[in-house]
Design a protein around this motif. Sequence first.
Motif, PDB file in Angstrom:
ATOM      1  N   UNK A  35       0.845  -1.197   0.000  1.00  0.00           N
ATOM      2  CA  UNK A  35       0.000   0.000   0.000  1.00  0.00           C
ATOM      3  C   UNK A  35       0.881   1.249   0.000  1.00  0.00           C
ATOM      4  N   UNK A  36       0.740   2.067  -1.032  1.00  0.00           N
ATOM      5  CA  UNK A  36       1.457   3.338  -1.124  1.00  0.00           C
ATOM      6  C   UNK A  36       0.444   4.464  -1.020  1.00  0.00           C
ATOM      7  N   UNK A  37       0.566   5.279   0.030  1.00  0.00           N
ATOM      8  CA  UNK A  37      -0.369   6.376   0.269  1.00  0.00           C
ATOM      9  C   UNK A  37       0.397   7.682   0.347  1.00  0.00           C
ATOM     10  N   UNK A  38       0.110   8.594  -0.587  1.00  0.00           N
ATOM     11  CA  UNK A  38       0.727   9.927  -0.603  1.00  0.00           C
ATOM     12  C   UNK A  38      -0.370  10.948  -0.364  1.00  0.00           C
ATOM     13  N   UNK A  39      -0.174  11.803   0.636  1.00  0.00           N
ATOM     14  CA  UNK A  39      -1.249  12.722   1.019  1.00  0.00           C
ATOM     15  C   UNK A  39      -0.687  14.067   1.457  1.00  0.00           C
ATOM     16  N   UNK A  40      -1.325  15.132   0.981  1.00  0.00           N
ATOM     17  CA  UNK A  40      -1.029  16.499   1.423  1.00  0.00           C
ATOM     18  C   UNK A  40      -2.279  17.051   2.089  1.00  0.00           C
ATOM     19  N   UNK A  41      -2.069  17.692   3.246  1.00  0.00           N
ATOM     20  CA  UNK A  41      -3.226  18.160   4.015  1.00  0.00           C
ATOM     21  C   UNK A  41      -2.963  19.546   4.572  1.00  0.00           C
ATOM     22  N   UNK A  42      -3.998  20.379   4.548  1.00  0.00           N
ATOM     23  CA  UNK A  42      -3.928  21.710   5.147  1.00  0.00           C
ATOM     24  C   UNK A  42      -5.187  21.925   5.981  1.00  0.00           C
ATOM     25  N   UNK A  43      -4.999  22.510   7.180  1.00  0.00           N
ATOM     26  CA  UNK A  43      -6.126  22.717   8.095  1.00  0.00           C
ATOM     27  C   UNK A  43      -6.070  24.107   8.716  1.00  0.00           C
ATOM     28  N   UNK A  44      -7.258  24.663   8.945  1.00  0.00           N
ATOM     29  CA  UNK A  44      -7.403  25.838   9.790  1.00  0.00           C
ATOM     30  C   UNK A  44      -7.772  25.366  11.186  1.00  0.00           C
ATOM     31  N   UNK A  45      -7.163  25.977  12.204  1.00  0.00           N
ATOM     32  CA  UNK A  45      -7.401  25.605  13.587  1.00  0.00           C
ATOM     33  C   UNK A  45      -8.020  26.783  14.324  1.00  0.00           C
TER      34      UNK A  45
END
Length: 440
Positions: free
Chosen positions: A198-208
């Motif tokens: 399993x190859x998982x590439x992820x970019x994530x951006x969040x406001x807190x």
Amino acid sequence: MMRCAKRLIFYKLKSLNQKSILFSLIVCLGLFGYAQDVNVSEIIIEGNKRTRTNFLKRLAFVKEGSTVDSTRIASDVRRFRLLPSVASASSKLEKVDDNNYRLVYTVVENFAIIPGLNVSQDNNDDLAYRTSVFDFNFLGQNQIIGGFYSKNVFDSYGFYWEAPNLFTRKLGIGINYQNNVLQEPIFFEDERDVKYKNTSRAFEIRLMYEHNFKNKFEFGFNIANDDYNYLSGNLPESIPETLGVDKISAVGEYEFNNITNEYQYVDGFRSIFTYSFTLHSNGDNDLLRNFFIGRNDFEYFKRIGDKGNWANRLRLGYATNDTTPFAPFALDNQLNIRGVGNTIDRGTASVVLNTEYRHTILEKGWFAMQANAFVDAGTWQESGGSLGDLIEGKKATVFSGLGVRFIHKRIFNAVFRIDYGVGIGKKANNGIVFGIGQYF
């Protein structure tokens, strides 16, 4: 005679009125003096070396010139204690004059640049490890920056940056990128031993956003690519050897936090709800499309005497794609059940209860040692099953065991833990689990 009597009554009334007025004036002046606000004329923060004073003052509810309020001062002390850079905090008021006080906050700082090393067993019974370094007080503002590298059959890495108070005391941002490559066992109804890469590439951006002291919200987007490539095992004809999907998901978190920390001791209640909702997906097969994944951790901690701590976690998980064998919730040593093994089952819904008693058996200066006894129990909904599986308990698992903690009180989350769990009932296996940080 009557004139003399009237004159005497008049003088008595006049004297009485004068006394009443004088008494009323004294009472009013006294009440006025009592009602005058006692103000905080100056705020001093002591003990912080790396954490910036203006950052702590910006987080505090009490400001210079505000009225002395013991409730708000106590809230500030609790707020400081929850910061990664602070091990402990206290406050005191020093009188300047009749109407002004100096407020002094004293903090004991944590060392917040933390290297990490976790060693475990991979799915091939070989050595797996994860090494990392994080700064939990980047720029002296309790920003988190760092990354990890892991070897678990294959190589993985990731980078993180979180600044919860970047824009205002309530509003911040978080960004991360992860490239995780794992060998995943996939479980089918006939218990075939099938393994995928399993190859998982992820970019994530969040406001807190911190609405108030106890309630925090996060909302953002995750752009991910997941690929599964068949490695070995008896694969059913209906399942392809290669699967892939590109997804854009709305992700978020809500945290209710009424926790008080004092070094290794924790007291209070916390609830953390995390979710991922797929907005768009483009892939080969619906087996990888989880349109909603939600998890809620309910945590309750209670101080027992001077050295005891009772800790509890109830973890609930649910995914709407309930027909896929590539289920998101795994039964695993490091995640939920100590001693059970390394990813031995999967499900599309789960209920897990962890409870343990921690007792400090040695404490000298910066060092503390805890012993603990625990019970971990859980049940899973099988892929293609129903929520009734959780109640029937076909996949129920119970483990009990003992552990030990070695704690550096001046370094954030510097807890080296070792636990040994033994299965109760059908799960007769056992195992040792160790890592950095409390299990929950």
